[in-house]
Motif scaffolding. Sequence first.
Motif, PDB file in Angstrom:
ATOM      1  N   MET A   1       0.931  -1.348  -0.201  1.00 17.49           N
ATOM      2  CA  MET A   1      -0.312   0.069   0.110  1.00 17.49           C
ATOM      3  C   MET A   1       0.960   1.144   0.543  1.00 17.49           C
ATOM      4  O   MET A   1       1.894   1.277   0.600  1.00 17.49           O
ATOM      5  N   LYS A   2       0.329   2.355  -0.063  1.00 15.59           N
ATOM      6  CA  LYS A   2       0.772   3.946  -0.820  1.00 15.59           C
ATOM      7  C   LYS A   2       0.935   4.030   0.915  1.00 15.59           C
ATOM      8  O   LYS A   2      -0.537   4.233   1.483  1.00 15.59           O
ATOM      9  N   ALA A   3       1.642   4.881   1.267  1.00 15.04           N
ATOM     10  CA  ALA A   3       1.543   5.610   2.871  1.00 15.04           C
ATOM     11  C   ALA A   3       2.070   6.929   2.852  1.00 15.04           C
ATOM     12  O   ALA A   3       2.806   6.784   2.102  1.00 15.04           O
ATOM     13  N   VAL A   4       2.192   7.825   3.756  1.00 20.34           N
ATOM     14  CA  VAL A   4       2.768   8.923   4.372  1.00 20.34           C
ATOM     15  C   VAL A   4       3.268   8.368   5.669  1.00 20.34           C
ATOM     16  O   VAL A   4       2.802   8.567   7.144  1.00 20.34           O
ATOM     17  N   LEU A   5       4.647   9.040   5.494  1.00 17.20           N
ATOM     18  CA  LEU A   5       4.851   8.501   6.839  1.00 17.20           C
ATOM     19  C   LEU A   5       5.734   9.203   7.859  1.00 17.20           C
ATOM     20  O   LEU A   5       6.119  10.110   7.229  1.00 17.20           O
ATOM     21  N   ALA A   6       4.988   9.695   9.185  1.00 18.99           N
ATOM     22  CA  ALA A   6       6.478  10.192   9.598  1.00 18.99           C
ATOM     23  C   ALA A   6       7.727   9.563  10.253  1.00 18.99           C
ATOM     24  O   ALA A   6       7.692   9.047  10.770  1.00 18.99           O
ATOM     25  N   THR A   7       8.673  10.444   9.808  1.00 18.75           N
ATOM     26  CA  THR A   7      10.175   9.344   9.757  1.00 18.75           C
ATOM     27  C   THR A   7      10.435   9.599  11.538  1.00 18.75           C
ATOM     28  O   THR A   7      11.576   8.596  11.874  1.00 18.75           O
ATOM     29  N   ARG A   8      10.467  10.575  11.989  1.00 20.72           N
ATOM     30  CA  ARG A   8      10.705  11.010  12.582  1.00 20.72           C
ATOM     31  C   ARG A   8      10.304  12.508  13.657  1.00 20.72           C
ATOM     32  O   ARG A   8       9.192  12.859  12.675  1.00 20.72           O
ATOM     33  N   PHE A   9      10.622  12.965  14.209  1.00 19.16           N
ATOM     34  CA  PHE A   9       9.527  13.805  15.511  1.00 19.16           C
ATOM     35  C   PHE A   9      10.061  15.101  14.501  1.00 19.16           C
ATOM     36  O   PHE A   9      11.710  15.426  14.245  1.00 19.16           O
ATOM     37  N   GLY A  10       9.530  16.050  14.471  1.00 15.78           N
ATOM     38  CA  GLY A  10       9.338  17.037  13.808  1.00 15.78           C
ATOM     39  C   GLY A  10       8.774  18.362  12.677  1.00 15.78           C
ATOM     40  O   GLY A  10       7.399  18.055  13.007  1.00 15.78           O
ATOM     41  N   ASP A  11       8.886  18.736  11.730  1.00 14.05           N
ATOM     42  CA  ASP A  11       8.176  20.371  11.062  1.00 14.05           C
ATOM     43  C   ASP A  11       7.727  19.170   9.914  1.00 14.05           C
ATOM     44  O   ASP A  11       8.286  18.149   9.698  1.00 14.05           O
ATOM     45  N   PRO A  12       6.869  19.400   9.163  1.00 12.69           N
ATOM     46  CA  PRO A  12       6.311  18.551   7.988  1.00 12.69           C
ATOM     47  C   PRO A  12       7.465  17.917   6.802  1.00 12.69           C
ATOM     48  O   PRO A  12       6.565  17.057   6.642  1.00 12.69           O
ATOM     49  N   SER A  13       8.428  18.453   6.963  1.00 10.69           N
ATOM     50  CA  SER A  13       9.412  17.861   6.468  1.00 10.69           C
ATOM     51  C   SER A  13       9.416  16.786   6.215  1.00 10.69           C
ATOM     52  O   SER A  13      10.344  15.080   5.945  1.00 10.69           O
ATOM     53  N   VAL A  14       9.419  15.783   7.791  1.00 14.04           N
ATOM     54  CA  VAL A  14       9.399  14.733   7.996  1.00 14.04           C
ATOM     55  C   VAL A  14       8.633  13.814   7.676  1.00 14.04           C
ATOM     56  O   VAL A  14       8.705  12.631   7.574  1.00 14.04           O
ATOM     57  N   LEU A  15       7.391  13.860   7.184  1.00 11.13           N
ATOM     58  CA  LEU A  15       6.360  12.729   6.198  1.00 11.13           C
ATOM     59  C   LEU A  15       7.326  12.785   4.705  1.00 11.13           C
ATOM     60  O   LEU A  15       7.296  14.109   3.860  1.00 11.13           O
ATOM     61  N   ALA A  16       7.521  11.940   4.908  1.00 16.02           N
ATOM     62  CA  ALA A  16       7.517  11.263   3.508  1.00 16.02           C
ATOM     63  C   ALA A  16       6.786   9.362   2.844  1.00 16.02           C
ATOM     64  O   ALA A  16       5.985   9.241   3.843  1.00 16.02           O
ATOM     65  N   VAL A  17       6.149   9.676   2.116  1.00 14.43           N
ATOM     66  CA  VAL A  17       5.472   9.370   0.886  1.00 14.43           C
ATOM     67  C   VAL A  17       6.347   7.829   0.597  1.00 14.43           C
ATOM     68  O   VAL A  17       7.593   7.611   0.404  1.00 14.43           O
ATOM     69  N   THR A  18       5.754   6.151   0.902  1.00 12.32           N
ATOM     70  CA  THR A  18       6.283   5.140   0.925  1.00 12.32           C
ATOM     71  C   THR A  18       5.130   4.071   0.035  1.00 12.32           C
ATOM     72  O   THR A  18       4.145   4.245   0.316  1.00 12.32           O
ATOM     73  N   GLU A  19       6.158   2.621   0.497  1.00 10.58           N
ATOM     74  CA  GLU A  19       5.536   1.925   0.220  1.00 10.58           C
ATOM     75  C   GLU A  19       6.052   0.593   1.416  1.00 10.58           C
ATOM     76  O   GLU A  19       6.452   0.346   1.730  1.00 10.58           O
ATOM     77  N   LEU A  20       4.505   0.505   1.523  1.00  9.73           N
ATOM     78  CA  LEU A  20       4.358  -0.950   2.952  1.00  9.73           C
ATOM     79  C   LEU A  20       3.380  -1.912   2.199  1.00  9.73           C
ATOM     80  O   LEU A  20       2.792  -1.882   1.603  1.00  9.73           O
ATOM     81  N   PRO A  21       3.963  -2.602   3.024  1.00  7.75           N
ATOM     82  CA  PRO A  21       3.118  -4.168   2.433  1.00  7.75           C
ATOM     83  C   PRO A  21       1.742  -3.845   3.185  1.00  7.75           C
ATOM     84  O   PRO A  21       1.480  -3.163   4.484  1.00  7.75           O
ATOM     85  N   ASP A  22       0.691  -4.423   2.024  1.00  5.28           N
ATOM     86  CA  ASP A  22      -0.729  -4.221   2.737  1.00  5.28           C
ATOM     87  C   ASP A  22      -0.757  -4.797   4.141  1.00  5.28           C
ATOM     88  O   ASP A  22      -0.809  -6.003   3.845  1.00  5.28           O
ATOM     89  N   PRO A  23      -2.095  -4.030   4.697  1.00  4.57           N
ATOM     90  CA  PRO A  23      -2.018  -5.217   6.442  1.00  4.57           C
ATOM     91  C   PRO A  23      -3.674  -5.867   5.888  1.00  4.57           C
ATOM     92  O   PRO A  23      -3.927  -5.399   5.076  1.00  4.57           O
ATOM     93  N   ALA A  24      -3.707  -6.486   6.500  1.00  2.59           N
ATOM     94  CA  ALA A  24      -5.221  -7.786   6.409  1.00  2.59           C
ATOM     95  C   ALA A  24      -5.997  -7.763   8.103  1.00  2.59           C
ATOM     96  O   ALA A  24      -5.423  -7.117   9.181  1.00  2.59           O
ATOM     97  N   PRO A  25      -7.480  -7.676   8.377  1.00  2.00           N
ATOM     98  CA  PRO A  25      -7.796  -7.103   9.568  1.00  2.00           C
ATOM     99  C   PRO A  25      -7.947  -8.605  10.264  1.00  2.00           C
ATOM    100  O   PRO A  25      -7.940 -10.175   9.869  1.00  2.00           O
TER     101      PRO A  25
END
Length: 327
Positions: A1-25
């Motif tokens: 899945m596509k996701a926006v990840l907060a890579t660390r605490f900080g200003d808005p620049s810490v937000l990065a678009v990434t690919e992660l495995p699809d979760p299951a319910p």
Amino acid sequence: MKAVLATRFGDPSVLAVTELPDPAPGPGDIAIDVSHAAVGLIDIFFRQGRFKDMPGMAQPPFIPGLEVAGTVRALGEGVTGLSIGEKVVAMSNGSGTGGYASVYIARAAHTVSFDASGIDPALAVALIPNAAMAHIALTRIAHLSEGESVLVHGALGGFAAAFPGMAKQLGASRVVGTVRASKLDAAAQTQLPYDRIVDAMQLPAILADEKFDIVIDPVGGAVRDHSLALMRPGSRLVVAGNASGDWEHQVKTNALWLGCVSVCGFNMGAYMAAHPEAIRPALEAALKMVVAGLGKTVIDVLPFSQAALAHERMESRALDGRIVLAF
């Protein structure tokens, strides 16, 4: 899945678009193919690390976001009453994170279908979760009775904007809002069902001798002080946020017993965990409010890849409603 990840605490620049495995319910959960995710002030606080030392709070890397709309992708064990492909809106799964992703795992009990309503999904995610929170705050925290009056600070804000419609739906006789002077022009154009919106910096004088039964304050700071002068004996002040950023503010408790008023805190995440039975009726009341047209607020839709820009705009207060990310 596509996701926006907060890579660390900080200003808005810490937000990065990434690919992660699809979760299951898991049991009692559903997976949602997300079409829209709401951006809230709490997301900014989480990203900044404002609550990083509190037990159970998200630690980087994490996906921000509490509220999503989309279609049911998969049902976990034991889930009934929902179908694959059905349009739903979901509140936090308990962690307060995970919304800025193309697939979201929600508790089925924290979800409501808007499939038959004809509501746009951006409107659904912008209004229904906050209206559900307003319902709980007004009924279970403030104990609103029919005919009572309500004052809402930060009247055009994403959370506050849900209160006039819900208060009117619950029988409030009058709902007044307050905004900063820079928001008065936008307030004059709003379709939210306020009876009046006034300049917060002119409180309490601008309201003359008017008193209120309930005050909703997601702002804090100086307006919280002014609130006490606008309450009659038996009134309830609901502290529901701190948009002002004044983390040192204190209430003088002697003013409470002398004025015979109450101050109550409201944190939806904490309340949901302790009172899960309140969530479904609140979501159903919220859906009814939105279908009735009582929540017509401004919604700005940005592509999910512009999550950092959305956070910048939230921090600058350069909006008069809600920001929603579209996937």
